[in-house]
Design a protein around this motif. Structure first.
Motif, PDB file in Angstrom:
ATOM      1  N   GLU A  80      -4.861  -7.165  15.625  1.00  0.00           N
ATOM      2  CA  GLU A  80      -4.791  -5.832  15.036  1.00  0.00           C
ATOM      3  C   GLU A  80      -4.840  -5.944  13.504  1.00  0.00           C
ATOM      4  N   PRO A  81      -5.710  -5.162  12.847  1.00  0.00           N
ATOM      5  CA  PRO A  81      -5.777  -5.245  11.389  1.00  0.00           C
ATOM      6  C   PRO A  81      -4.476  -4.800  10.735  1.00  0.00           C
ATOM      7  N   SER A  82      -4.204  -5.376   9.596  1.00  0.00           N
ATOM      8  CA  SER A  82      -2.935  -5.135   8.909  1.00  0.00           C
ATOM      9  C   SER A  82      -3.179  -4.951   7.419  1.00  0.00           C
ATOM     10  N   LEU A  83      -2.279  -4.260   6.771  1.00  0.00           N
ATOM     11  CA  LEU A  83      -2.326  -4.135   5.309  1.00  0.00           C
ATOM     12  C   LEU A  83      -1.637  -5.322   4.632  1.00  0.00           C
ATOM     13  N   ALA A  84      -1.020  -6.206   5.431  1.00  0.00           N
ATOM     14  CA  ALA A  84      -0.246  -7.320   4.863  1.00  0.00           C
ATOM     15  C   ALA A  84      -1.054  -8.202   3.915  1.00  0.00           C
ATOM     16  N   PRO A  85      -2.295  -8.596   4.245  1.00  0.00           N
ATOM     17  CA  PRO A  85      -3.048  -9.421   3.290  1.00  0.00           C
ATOM     18  C   PRO A  85      -3.282  -8.706   1.958  1.00  0.00           C
ATOM     19  N   MET A  86      -3.554  -7.405   2.006  1.00  0.00           N
ATOM     20  CA  MET A  86      -3.740  -6.634   0.776  1.00  0.00           C
ATOM     21  C   MET A  86      -2.445  -6.607  -0.038  1.00  0.00           C
ATOM     22  N   LEU A  87      -1.327  -6.408   0.632  1.00  0.00           N
ATOM     23  CA  LEU A  87      -0.038  -6.394  -0.055  1.00  0.00           C
ATOM     24  C   LEU A  87       0.246  -7.746  -0.701  1.00  0.00           C
ATOM     25  N   ALA A  88      -0.103  -8.824  -0.005  1.00  0.00           N
ATOM     26  CA  ALA A  88       0.147 -10.170  -0.536  1.00  0.00           C
ATOM     27  C   ALA A  88      -0.723 -10.459  -1.755  1.00  0.00           C
ATOM     28  N   VAL A  89      -2.005 -10.122  -1.672  1.00  0.00           N
ATOM     29  CA  VAL A  89      -2.927 -10.378  -2.778  1.00  0.00           C
ATOM     30  C   VAL A  89      -2.546  -9.590  -4.026  1.00  0.00           C
ATOM     31  N   THR A  90      -2.051  -8.380  -3.818  1.00  0.00           N
ATOM     32  CA  THR A  90      -1.786  -7.495  -4.959  1.00  0.00           C
ATOM     33  C   THR A  90      -0.333  -7.503  -5.409  1.00  0.00           C
ATOM     34  N   ALA A  91       0.535  -8.227  -4.731  1.00  0.00           N
ATOM     35  CA  ALA A  91       1.975  -8.154  -5.023  1.00  0.00           C
ATOM     36  C   ALA A  91       2.330  -8.409  -6.486  1.00  0.00           C
ATOM     37  N   PRO A  92       1.861  -9.509  -7.101  1.00  0.00           N
ATOM     38  CA  PRO A  92       2.226  -9.735  -8.511  1.00  0.00           C
ATOM     39  C   PRO A  92       1.743  -8.601  -9.420  1.00  0.00           C
ATOM     40  N   GLY A  93       0.511  -8.189  -9.228  1.00  0.00           N
ATOM     41  CA  GLY A  93      -0.028  -7.101 -10.047  1.00  0.00           C
ATOM     42  C   GLY A  93       0.693  -5.794  -9.819  1.00  0.00           C
ATOM     43  N   ALA A 138      -8.881  -9.572   2.195  1.00  0.00           N
ATOM     44  CA  ALA A 138      -7.827  -8.563   2.218  1.00  0.00           C
ATOM     45  C   ALA A 138      -8.405  -7.164   2.108  1.00  0.00           C
ATOM     46  N   MET A 139      -9.421  -6.999   1.249  1.00  0.00           N
ATOM     47  CA  MET A 139     -10.036  -5.682   1.089  1.00  0.00           C
ATOM     48  C   MET A 139     -10.796  -5.276   2.346  1.00  0.00           C
ATOM     49  N   ALA A 140     -11.429  -6.235   2.994  1.00  0.00           N
ATOM     50  CA  ALA A 140     -12.120  -5.928   4.251  1.00  0.00           C
ATOM     51  C   ALA A 140     -11.123  -5.523   5.330  1.00  0.00           C
ATOM     52  N   GLU A 141     -10.019  -6.262   5.415  1.00  0.00           N
ATOM     53  CA  GLU A 141      -9.028  -5.926   6.440  1.00  0.00           C
ATOM     54  C   GLU A 141      -8.341  -4.601   6.135  1.00  0.00           C
ATOM     55  N   ALA A 142      -8.193  -4.276   4.855  1.00  0.00           N
ATOM     56  CA  ALA A 142      -7.604  -2.985   4.493  1.00  0.00           C
ATOM     57  C   ALA A 142      -8.474  -1.840   4.992  1.00  0.00           C
ATOM     58  N   ALA A 143      -9.790  -2.026   4.958  1.00  0.00           N
ATOM     59  CA  ALA A 143     -10.697  -1.002   5.480  1.00  0.00           C
ATOM     60  C   ALA A 143     -10.531  -0.851   6.989  1.00  0.00           C
ATOM     61  N   GLU A 144     -10.367  -1.964   7.683  1.00  0.00           N
ATOM     62  CA  GLU A 144     -10.151  -1.910   9.127  1.00  0.00           C
ATOM     63  C   GLU A 144      -8.803  -1.266   9.449  1.00  0.00           C
ATOM     64  N   PHE A 145      -7.788  -1.610   8.637  1.00  0.00           N
ATOM     65  CA  PHE A 145      -6.477  -1.008   8.833  1.00  0.00           C
ATOM     66  C   PHE A 145      -6.513   0.507   8.629  1.00  0.00           C
ATOM     67  N   ALA A 146      -7.290   0.961   7.657  1.00  0.00           N
ATOM     68  CA  ALA A 146      -7.380   2.398   7.372  1.00  0.00           C
ATOM     69  C   ALA A 146      -7.822   3.179   8.604  1.00  0.00           C
ATOM     70  N   VAL A 147      -8.645   2.549   9.437  1.00  0.00           N
ATOM     71  CA  VAL A 147      -9.143   3.210  10.649  1.00  0.00           C
ATOM     72  C   VAL A 147      -8.154   3.118  11.808  1.00  0.00           C
ATOM     73  N   SER A 148      -7.492   1.977  11.937  1.00  0.00           N
ATOM     74  CA  SER A 148      -6.649   1.740  13.115  1.00  0.00           C
ATOM     75  C   SER A 148      -5.239   2.316  12.974  1.00  0.00           C
ATOM     76  N   ARG A 149      -4.815   2.657  11.752  1.00  0.00           N
ATOM     77  CA  ARG A 149      -3.431   3.059  11.509  1.00  0.00           C
ATOM     78  C   ARG A 149      -3.055   4.320  12.277  1.00  0.00           C
ATOM     79  N   ARG A 150      -1.744   4.463  12.505  1.00  0.00           N
ATOM     80  CA  ARG A 150      -1.211   5.638  13.201  1.00  0.00           C
ATOM     81  C   ARG A 150      -0.339   6.483  12.280  1.00  0.00           C
ATOM     82  N   TYR A 151      -0.350   6.180  11.013  1.00  0.00           N
ATOM     83  CA  TYR A 151       0.485   6.927  10.059  1.00  0.00           C
ATOM     84  C   TYR A 151      -0.214   7.036   8.722  1.00  0.00           C
TER      85      TYR A 151
END
Length: 338
Positions: A14-27, A325-338
């Protein structure tokens, strides 16, 4: 829609926003510091009301796109931190204004600022945040960045007005709906991502690629938001189920259900969107019709098409954590329930 609906490539999990959160955390830590600092004012109500929404648990997708885009471009500086904060202030200001316009009473699972503090204060604090955003843009010193973000702000306002004029108009077409969400939602996604390429001094083609990623992601994101209004409980989505229905908003699940319905169903939709049939029982019937014609699934299918376009837009950038991470964020945007 004339474009072919292209499914996302299958994933093992299942796609997740976690990789995006990890990549962008310091910034994003730096961005959050700017946000906290710049929402302050000698007028106590301003940071209190702004913080009511800013600290309310949103995903902060838009500023994350600026940070992720900079990572994708290999940018090593810090200019994008203030600009990402400006993006979040623009977004927050529009939410504050939207809740007043819509008369909303719930956002992200809690009472909206206009319910707690009243409409006048909410509008004025939204204006304050817009002003702070433009201060941050001017401090950056790039006329190109200022042009991109100021144009996006104007387009967002146009999209909101267009949505208002389409409200309770049952004949609103799918094309007009896509135009509305392209303006009111996707314009800021596109600008937030493009400015990362600008600060990284990338060429025009790379700027456009990131802009295309953001725009297509924004359209997918809004399509799913509109599907969720007829598909999830308020505890999941953070807003009241059926808000769009009661407001007479012509979103894609309704547009498709109306187009696919028989004469009796169309009469129901005409009355409902006009505001004559908006009780809980009417909402239940609307959901029944939407389920009958499977228009939530159809809306998510269209979202998958735009998400795939977003992924394809960044295919020319170097492979690595940021692009994945950006690719998975796009997949997450579609699969999310919230």
């Amino acid at each position: 829609m004339s474009a072919e609906i292209v499914p996302l490539r299958p994933r093992a999990s299942e796609p997740s926003l976690a990789p995006m959160l990890a990549v962008t955390a310091p910034g994003m830590n730096a961005v959050n510091s700017v946000i906290l600092d710049r929402m302050q004012s000698q007028i106590p109500l301003i940071p209190v009301l702004a913080g009511h929404l800013i600290s309310g648990g949103g995903k902060r997708m838009r500023p994350m796109l600026t940070i992720a885009g900079a990572e994708l471009c290999g940018y090593q500086g810090t200019r994008h931190h203030k600009l990402a904060a400006a993006v979040e202030f623009i977004h927050t200001a529009t939410l504050l204004h939207d809740d007043v316009v819509d008369g909303s009473d719930l956002r992200r699972g809690k009472a909206t600022a206009n319910i707690v503090y009243g409409n006048p204060a909410t509008v004025l604090v939204g204006d304050f945040l817009f002003s702070r955003a433009f201060e941050l843009m001017v401090e950056d010193g790039s006329l190109k960045v200022l042009k991109i973000l100021s144009h996006a702000s104007a387009v967002i306002a146009e999209g909101e007005v267009d949505q208002l004029t389409a409200q309770r108009h049952i004949e609103t077409s799918e094309e007009r709906y896509l135009s509305i969400i392209g303006a009111k939602t996707a314009a800021l996604f596109a600008a937030a991502t493009r400015i990362a390429a600008v600060v990284a001094e990338k060429n025009e083609a790379e700027e456009r690629a990131l802009e295309d990623y953001g725009r297509n992601l924004g359209i997918a994101f809004q399509l799913v938001d509109d599907a969720i209004d007829y598909d999830s409980e308020a505890s999941e989505s953070g807003k009241g189920k059926g808000d769009d229905f009661r407001d007479g908003k012509m979103t894609l699940p309704v547009i498709l259900a109306y187009a696919r319905g028989d004469a009796e169903e169309r009469r129901f939709w005409q009355d409902a969107i006009a505001g004559f049939s908006n009780s809980d029982e009417d909402l239940a019937h609307a959901v029944e019709l939407i389920n009958r014609h499977d228009t939530v699934s159809a809306t998510r299918e269209r979202a998958r098409h735009f998400a795939q376009r977003a992924i394809d837009a960044i295919a020319g950038f170097p492979a690595g954590e940021a692009r994945n991470a950006m690719a998975e964020a796009a997949e997450f945007a579609v699969s999310r329930r919230y």
